[in-house]
Scaffold this motif. Structure first.
Motif, mmCIF file in Angstrom:
data_model
loop_
_atom_site.group_PDB
_atom_site.id
_atom_site.type_symbol
_atom_site.label_atom_id
_atom_site.label_comp_id
_atom_site.label_asym_id
_atom_site.label_seq_id
_atom_site.Cartn_x
_atom_site.Cartn_y
_atom_site.Cartn_z
ATOM 1 N N ASP A 188 0.831 -1.202 0.000
ATOM 2 C CA ASP A 188 0.000 0.000 0.000
ATOM 3 C C ASP A 188 0.860 1.243 0.000
ATOM 4 O O ASP A 188 2.097 1.177 -0.099
ATOM 5 N N ALA A 189 0.214 2.430 0.118
ATOM 6 C CA ALA A 189 0.944 3.699 0.046
ATOM 7 C C ALA A 189 1.864 3.897 1.237
ATOM 8 O O ALA A 189 2.854 4.631 1.134
ATOM 9 N N ASP A 190 1.582 3.280 2.366
ATOM 10 C CA ASP A 190 2.437 3.405 3.550
ATOM 11 C C ASP A 190 3.572 2.400 3.558
ATOM 12 O O ASP A 190 4.335 2.352 4.528
ATOM 13 N N GLY A 191 3.673 1.559 2.510
ATOM 14 C CA GLY A 191 4.739 0.566 2.452
ATOM 15 C C GLY A 191 4.426 -0.715 3.188
ATOM 16 O O GLY A 191 5.321 -1.537 3.390
ATOM 17 N N LYS A 192 3.187 -0.925 3.566
ATOM 18 C CA LYS A 192 2.805 -2.134 4.286
ATOM 19 C C LYS A 192 2.148 -3.114 3.326
ATOM 20 O O LYS A 192 1.498 -2.719 2.352
ATOM 21 N N GLU A 193 2.337 -4.393 3.608
ATOM 22 C CA GLU A 193 1.768 -5.433 2.752
ATOM 23 C C GLU A 193 0.253 -5.532 2.961
ATOM 24 O O GLU A 193 -0.246 -5.375 4.074
ATOM 25 N N ILE A 194 -0.451 -5.810 1.849
ATOM 26 C CA ILE A 194 -1.901 -5.954 1.882
ATOM 27 C C ILE A 194 -2.233 -7.436 1.775
ATOM 28 O O ILE A 194 -1.740 -8.129 0.884
ATOM 29 N N ASN A 195 -3.020 -7.908 2.687
ATOM 30 C CA ASN A 195 -3.440 -9.307 2.658
ATOM 31 C C ASN A 195 -4.241 -9.568 1.377
ATOM 32 O O ASN A 195 -5.240 -8.909 1.112
ATOM 33 N N PRO A 196 -3.809 -10.522 0.559
ATOM 34 C CA PRO A 196 -4.524 -10.747 -0.716
ATOM 35 C C PRO A 196 -5.935 -11.299 -0.533
ATOM 36 O O PRO A 196 -6.713 -11.304 -1.480
ATOM 37 N N TYR A 197 -6.255 -11.761 0.658
ATOM 38 C CA TYR A 197 -7.586 -12.333 0.886
ATOM 39 C C TYR A 197 -8.599 -11.300 1.397
ATOM 40 O O TYR A 197 -9.754 -11.650 1.630
ATOM 41 N N ILE A 198 -8.165 -10.048 1.603
ATOM 42 C CA ILE A 198 -9.089 -8.996 2.033
ATOM 43 C C ILE A 198 -9.916 -8.553 0.831
ATOM 44 O O ILE A 198 -9.371 -8.258 -0.232
ATOM 45 N N PRO A 199 -11.224 -8.491 0.956
ATOM 46 C CA PRO A 199 -12.055 -8.073 -0.196
ATOM 47 C C PRO A 199 -11.742 -6.655 -0.642
ATOM 48 O O PRO A 199 -11.213 -5.832 0.112
ATOM 49 N N ASN A 200 -12.120 -6.382 -1.876
ATOM 50 C CA ASN A 200 -11.818 -5.083 -2.462
ATOM 51 C C ASN A 200 -12.622 -3.968 -1.804
ATOM 52 O O ASN A 200 -12.146 -2.836 -1.658
ATOM 53 N N PHE A 201 -13.865 -4.254 -1.356
ATOM 54 C CA PHE A 201 -14.680 -3.195 -0.765
ATOM 55 C C PHE A 201 -14.189 -2.797 0.618
ATOM 56 O O PHE A 201 -14.595 -1.773 1.149
ATOM 57 N N ILE A 202 -13.301 -3.618 1.234
ATOM 58 C CA ILE A 202 -12.710 -3.262 2.520
ATOM 59 C C ILE A 202 -11.387 -2.539 2.326
ATOM 60 O O ILE A 202 -11.085 -1.555 3.001
#
Length: 413
Positions: free
Chosen positions: A48-62
């Protein structure tokens, strides 16, 4: 082909022009690629913009921030975390919305070409003017020219345009809460007053009972009414000493008040009149202290009501007529009671007296046209109706008597 970020952008070859065209992935394709990153270890995880990893299983609307928080559309979870600049961001959002009732600077001193002919503002036309229509507009008088409206260009996305709460000021809800609080305070105040009045009445009753004994004075030998009907399903509550059933059941002969003549009825009417006048606040009538005043007032009000009714009746008769139907019938037309003595035999025959008259209707009766002695339909033969006096099955025919009966009984050759 060079190594590019093919997760969000792909290049396709156009067979018609021979050029490469850029096409973006749909949200569904982007979600599939994010799921593939979680399964395939070789695919890098999105940052993400803060340099943290995004869980690929989190839905797009969240993972996608709402439009009123971040309009960039980048995948990030910053809007889910508690941040220090949240208050500042909310304050900035309030300034983004339209400023209602704000004018753009001072008003012009003279009329400008193309401005509103009514108020003189150049930001709208005459048909869109919200000022009061003048007899002579600013175009002709050049006076009282209004300032121009403040036109703002508020950038909005597809979601913000369709949000029903966009531009709502939460401080307006505090006024509704304050109004309900005032109503609740008034309700509590009224309840306290009613409670105090009930307590004072109970104290007065206790004091009167202590000074003058019981309020309901009765003979000690009399049996209480609730003891005269000791049913199992009775509605009498012995603890509260109240009867919630039908009051007529407890009525007995000793409650009967016999009225002899019109004086008792007149006294009851006067008592009812005194109560009603006192409740309406028309006069302070006390039947025991000053009965003459009550009688005079009642007579006066009755006369006024009678005059009012007669006046209304006269107006109706003058407008619609019909006064001749309200006149009294003459004496000879009125029903006079009389005695009609009759005697009958054992077989039911009339011996003495006039026979009973059968009332006639408004239609002609006992009229037999064509010399007939019976009516049409008194004879039935071979599925045909006719006259019983001549056995004729032809309606409106002349009666032939016995000759017709004889002719009808003969066989047809």
């Amino acid at each position: 082909m060079a190594d590019t970020n093919t997760d969000s952008v792909e290049f396709k070859f156009n067979t018609f022009g021979g050029k490469k065209t850029e096409s973006k992935d749909s949200p569904h394709d982007s979600l599939l690629k994010r799921n593939r990153r979680g399964k395939d270890k070789d695919v890098p995880i999105e940052i993400d913009a803060d340099g943290k990893e995004i869980n690929p299983y989190i839905p797009n609307f969240i993972s996608k921030a709402p439009w009123y928080v971040d309009q960039s559309g980048e995948a990030s979870l910053r809007h889910q975390r508690l941040r220090e600049d949240r208050d500042k961001r909310e304050a900035d959002l309030k300034d983004v919305w339209y400023k209602r009732g704000v004018k753009a600077g001072p008003a012009a001193t003279k009329y400008r070409k193309g401005a509103c002919e009514n108020c003189g503002a150049i930001t709208h036309k005459t048909r869109d003017c919200m000022e009061r229509p003048r007899k002579l507009g600013a175009k002709w008088t050049g006076q009282d020219i209004q300032a121009d409206d403040l036109i703002q260009d508020v950038p909005m996305t597809w979601d913000s345009k369709r949000d029903r709460w966009n531009g709502y000021d939460p401080s307006e809800h505090a006024k509704i809460i304050e109004e309900y609080q005032k109503v609740e305070e008034l309700r509590k105040k009224v309840e306290e007053q009613e409670k105090d009045s009930q307590d004072s009445e109970e104290e007065k009753e206790e004091d009167s009972g202590a000074r003058g004994g019981s309020r309901s004075v009765r003979i000690r030998e009399d049996v209480a009414k609730y003891l005269k009907r000791l049913d199992v399903d009775d509605d009498y509550n012995p603890k509260s000493r109240q009867y919630t059933g039908d009051a007529d059941i407890l009525a007995s002969a000793d409650d009967f008040v016999r009225q002899i003549g019109d004086e008792a009825k007149a006294f009851e009417d006067m008592k009812q009149f005194a109560w009603e006048v006192s409740e309406r606040g028309q006069a302070n009538v006390h039947l025991q202290a000053n009965p003459t005043e009550g009688v005079i007032l009642k007579r006066k009000l009755d006369e006024e009501a009678h005059e009012k009714n007669e006046k209304a009746k006269k107006q109706l008769l003058d407008r619609y007529g019909g006064s001749e139907y309200l006149q009294d019938l003459p004496k000879e037309l009125k029903a006079v009671p009389q005695e009609d003595y009759k005697e009958y035999s054992e077989s039911g025959e009339l011996i003495k007296g006039k026979p009973a008259t059968i009332p006639k209707s408004q239609y002609p009766e006992d009229v037999y046209p064509g010399n007939h002695s019976s009516v049409w339909g008194s004879w039935w033969h071979d599925f045909k109706w006719g006259y019983a006096c001549c056995h004729s099955t032809m309606k409106q025919s002349y009666c032939t008597g016995d000759a017709g009966i004889k002719a009808a009984s003969e066989p047809v050759l």
